[in-house]
Design a protein around this motif. Structure first.
Motif, PDB file in Angstrom:
ATOM      1  N   PRO A  31     -26.740 -19.728  20.069  1.00 56.43           N
ATOM      2  CA  PRO A  31     -26.018 -21.004  20.176  1.00 56.43           C
ATOM      3  C   PRO A  31     -25.369 -21.121  21.555  1.00 56.43           C
ATOM      4  O   PRO A  31     -24.727 -20.182  22.026  1.00 56.43           O
ATOM      5  CB  PRO A  31     -24.958 -20.918  19.076  1.00 56.43           C
ATOM      6  CG  PRO A  31     -25.331 -19.751  18.235  1.00 56.43           C
ATOM      7  CD  PRO A  31     -26.107 -18.816  19.113  1.00 56.43           C
ATOM      8  N   VAL A  32     -25.552 -22.252  22.181  1.00 55.16           N
ATOM      9  CA  VAL A  32     -24.920 -22.530  23.470  1.00 55.16           C
ATOM     10  C   VAL A  32     -24.033 -23.761  23.304  1.00 55.16           C
ATOM     11  O   VAL A  32     -24.524 -24.850  23.000  1.00 55.16           O
ATOM     12  CB  VAL A  32     -25.964 -22.776  24.575  1.00 55.16           C
ATOM     13  CG1 VAL A  32     -25.268 -23.095  25.902  1.00 55.16           C
ATOM     14  CG2 VAL A  32     -26.878 -21.568  24.743  1.00 55.16           C
ATOM     15  N   ALA A  33     -22.732 -23.560  23.478  1.00 54.69           N
ATOM     16  CA  ALA A  33     -21.778 -24.663  23.375  1.00 54.69           C
ATOM     17  C   ALA A  33     -21.520 -25.235  24.757  1.00 54.69           C
ATOM     18  O   ALA A  33     -21.193 -24.495  25.690  1.00 54.69           O
ATOM     19  CB  ALA A  33     -20.471 -24.177  22.757  1.00 54.69           C
ATOM     20  N   LEU A  34     -21.688 -26.538  24.898  1.00 53.52           N
ATOM     21  CA  LEU A  34     -21.391 -27.226  26.153  1.00 53.52           C
ATOM     22  C   LEU A  34     -20.016 -27.867  26.023  1.00 53.52           C
ATOM     23  O   LEU A  34     -19.811 -28.782  25.222  1.00 53.52           O
ATOM     24  CB  LEU A  34     -22.467 -28.259  26.463  1.00 53.52           C
ATOM     25  CG  LEU A  34     -23.812 -27.611  26.823  1.00 53.52           C
ATOM     26  CD1 LEU A  34     -24.756 -27.681  25.630  1.00 53.52           C
ATOM     27  CD2 LEU A  34     -24.437 -28.286  28.024  1.00 53.52           C
ATOM     28  N   VAL A  35     -19.081 -27.336  26.810  1.00 52.02           N
ATOM     29  CA  VAL A  35     -17.669 -27.676  26.673  1.00 52.02           C
ATOM     30  C   VAL A  35     -17.196 -28.371  27.945  1.00 52.02           C
ATOM     31  O   VAL A  35     -17.365 -27.847  29.052  1.00 52.02           O
ATOM     32  CB  VAL A  35     -16.831 -26.406  26.413  1.00 52.02           C
ATOM     33  CG1 VAL A  35     -15.372 -26.773  26.191  1.00 52.02           C
ATOM     34  CG2 VAL A  35     -17.387 -25.638  25.211  1.00 52.02           C
ATOM     35  N   THR A  40     -15.782 -29.510  23.045  1.00 57.41           N
ATOM     36  CA  THR A  40     -17.201 -29.235  22.841  1.00 57.41           C
ATOM     37  C   THR A  40     -17.948 -30.533  22.583  1.00 57.41           C
ATOM     38  O   THR A  40     -17.650 -31.256  21.635  1.00 57.41           O
ATOM     39  CB  THR A  40     -17.405 -28.281  21.649  1.00 57.41           C
ATOM     40  OG1 THR A  40     -16.744 -27.045  21.925  1.00 57.41           O
ATOM     41  CG2 THR A  40     -18.886 -28.006  21.426  1.00 57.41           C
ATOM     42  N   GLN A  41     -18.919 -30.826  23.454  1.00 51.37           N
ATOM     43  CA  GLN A  41     -19.704 -32.040  23.322  1.00 51.37           C
ATOM     44  C   GLN A  41     -21.026 -31.791  22.610  1.00 51.37           C
ATOM     45  O   GLN A  41     -21.596 -32.711  22.028  1.00 51.37           O
ATOM     46  CB  GLN A  41     -19.983 -32.644  24.704  1.00 51.37           C
ATOM     47  CG  GLN A  41     -18.755 -33.165  25.414  1.00 51.37           C
ATOM     48  CD  GLN A  41     -18.211 -34.431  24.789  1.00 51.37           C
ATOM     49  OE1 GLN A  41     -18.941 -35.189  24.169  1.00 51.37           O
ATOM     50  NE2 GLN A  41     -16.919 -34.651  24.930  1.00 51.37           N
ATOM     51  N   ALA A  42     -21.541 -30.569  22.672  1.00 46.72           N
ATOM     52  CA  ALA A  42     -22.826 -30.279  22.049  1.00 46.72           C
ATOM     53  C   ALA A  42     -22.945 -28.783  21.822  1.00 46.72           C
ATOM     54  O   ALA A  42     -22.379 -27.989  22.573  1.00 46.72           O
ATOM     55  CB  ALA A  42     -23.986 -30.770  22.920  1.00 46.72           C
ATOM     56  N   VAL A  43     -23.658 -28.408  20.771  1.00 47.46           N
ATOM     57  CA  VAL A  43     -24.041 -27.019  20.530  1.00 47.46           C
ATOM     58  C   VAL A  43     -25.535 -27.014  20.275  1.00 47.46           C
ATOM     59  O   VAL A  43     -26.014 -27.648  19.342  1.00 47.46           O
ATOM     60  CB  VAL A  43     -23.297 -26.407  19.326  1.00 47.46           C
ATOM     61  CG1 VAL A  43     -23.737 -24.949  19.143  1.00 47.46           C
ATOM     62  CG2 VAL A  43     -21.792 -26.491  19.511  1.00 47.46           C
ATOM     63  N   MET A  44     -26.280 -26.332  21.145  1.00 50.98           N
ATOM     64  CA  MET A  44     -27.730 -26.291  21.041  1.00 50.98           C
ATOM     65  C   MET A  44     -28.207 -24.845  20.983  1.00 50.98           C
ATOM     66  O   MET A  44     -27.587 -23.959  21.562  1.00 50.98           O
ATOM     67  CB  MET A  44     -28.378 -26.984  22.244  1.00 50.98           C
ATOM     68  CG  MET A  44     -28.000 -28.453  22.409  1.00 50.98           C
ATOM     69  SD  MET A  44     -28.586 -29.498  21.057  1.00 50.98           S
ATOM     70  CE  MET A  44     -30.347 -29.501  21.384  1.00 50.98           C
ATOM     71  N   MET A  45     -29.296 -24.628  20.264  1.00 49.95           N
ATOM     72  CA  MET A  45     -29.932 -23.318  20.250  1.00 49.95           C
ATOM     73  C   MET A  45     -30.861 -23.221  21.461  1.00 49.95           C
ATOM     74  O   MET A  45     -31.652 -24.133  21.723  1.00 49.95           O
ATOM     75  CB  MET A  45     -30.721 -23.112  18.967  1.00 49.95           C
ATOM     76  CG  MET A  45     -29.893 -23.190  17.700  1.00 49.95           C
ATOM     77  SD  MET A  45     -28.549 -21.987  17.639  1.00 49.95           S
ATOM     78  CE  MET A  45     -29.464 -20.440  17.655  1.00 49.95           C
ATOM     79  N   ALA A  46     -30.750 -22.107  22.195  1.00 46.39           N
ATOM     80  CA  ALA A  46     -31.538 -21.969  23.424  1.00 46.39           C
ATOM     81  C   ALA A  46     -31.789 -20.500  23.725  1.00 46.39           C
ATOM     82  O   ALA A  46     -31.125 -19.615  23.181  1.00 46.39           O
ATOM     83  CB  ALA A  46     -30.804 -22.622  24.596  1.00 46.39           C
ATOM     84  N   SER A  47     -32.747 -20.259  24.616  1.00 49.13           N
ATOM     85  CA  SER A  47     -32.933 -18.907  25.141  1.00 49.13           C
ATOM     86  C   SER A  47     -31.753 -18.566  26.041  1.00 49.13           C
ATOM     87  O   SER A  47     -31.233 -19.438  26.748  1.00 49.13           O
ATOM     88  CB  SER A  47     -34.238 -18.822  25.937  1.00 49.13           C
ATOM     89  OG  SER A  47     -35.354 -19.068  25.108  1.00 49.13           O
TER      90      SER A  47
END
Length: 273
Positions: A31-35, A40-47
């Protein structure tokens, strides 16, 4: 949580001739949280590689920021359960984001997760300007094969996508990989922005189909050509036509299909169009 791009795990290969123990390198996802300014505006699964590129590219392609100059500071913070990509913004941009907070939690490769209206999903795009960019037929036909040389994680795992930046006469000059096709493109967009490279000087090359959101990200980044190994959706073609984007699909071996604005592709001394 380890932030290596892949992990070796044991398994059992079952074939018609029998079964055997195996050990394979498998891609990681976190999980990558973009803060932004603490929100926190978005949480996306990523490498877990190239997170700064992913964060900057996602912020730009999703309209969370309009320009890298709006970023006052950035840091990447690793936790046991994931990664935070923390932005601090100039002026009142943080307040604007609080008013439009989307808080997205999406599965791998989900490009429109968290969009809460049809209008937001089908946002109007700027029209790409007419330009002098021209690519030859061999450059376009060989683009996805050329990208293969820039996919070390795929070589290890056979389970990730890539996006590359193709410049006329130079080939693939930058590439990024991720378990999600949208994430790979965002990482590429972020890498170009952080290096001060104008996307309008080349083409994006992707290892996936062309959906609406891939067209949206390409146009917003300013790249005039999108080359894909697989098919576009009909709506993606419509959107590319309206936005002035040259769209090439099924780019494999010696050929490709052209679906929108073919004038940027040349065959010898003449345009394909």
């Amino acid at each position: 949580m380890g932030n290596r791009a892949h992990r070796s795990l044991s398994g059992l290969s079952v074939q018609s001739g029998g079964q055997r123990a195996i050990r394979r390198a498998l891609p990681q996802e976190v999980p990558v949280a973009l803060v932004f300014d603490g929100v926190t505006q978005a949480v996306m699964m990523a490498s877990p590689g190239d997170i700064a590129d992913f964060a900057h590219g996602f912020a730009l392609s999703e309209g969370l920021i309009d320009d890298p100059g709006q970023i006052a500071d950035f840091e990447e913070v690793a936790h046991d359960t994931g990664i935070e990509a923390r932005f601090w913004l100039h002026g009142d941009r943080g307040a604007v984001l609080k008013d439009r907070r989307r808080a997205m939690l999406g599965p791998v490769g989900c490009g429109l997760c968290g969009i809460d209206s049809i209008d937001a999903a089908l946002r109007p795009l700027p029209r790409l300007p007419d330009d002098d960019l021209r690519l030859s037929r061999p450059e376009v036909a060989g683009a996805t094969d050329a990208l293969r040389a820039h996919q070390p994680l795929h070589d290890r795992t056979r389970a990730v996508h890539a996006a590359g930046f193709l410049r006329p006469g130079q080939g693939i000059v930058t590439a990024r990989e991720d378990v999600g096709r949208h994430n790979a493109l965002d990482k590429l967009i972020g890498a170009l922005a952080r290096q001060g490279i104008d996307a309008n000087t080349g083409a994006f090359v992707i290892t996936s189909r062309v959906s609406v959101d891939m067209v949206q990200k390409t146009v917003i980044a300013g790249a005039p050509v999108l080359i894909a190994v697989s098919a576009p959706t009909a709506l993606a073609v419509d959107m590319a036509e309206t936005a002035g984007l040259t769209l090439a699909a099924f780019a494999r071996g010696d050929g490709f299909d052209l679906y929108a604005h073919p004038h940027r592709i040349t065959a010898g001394d003449t345009h394909v169009a």
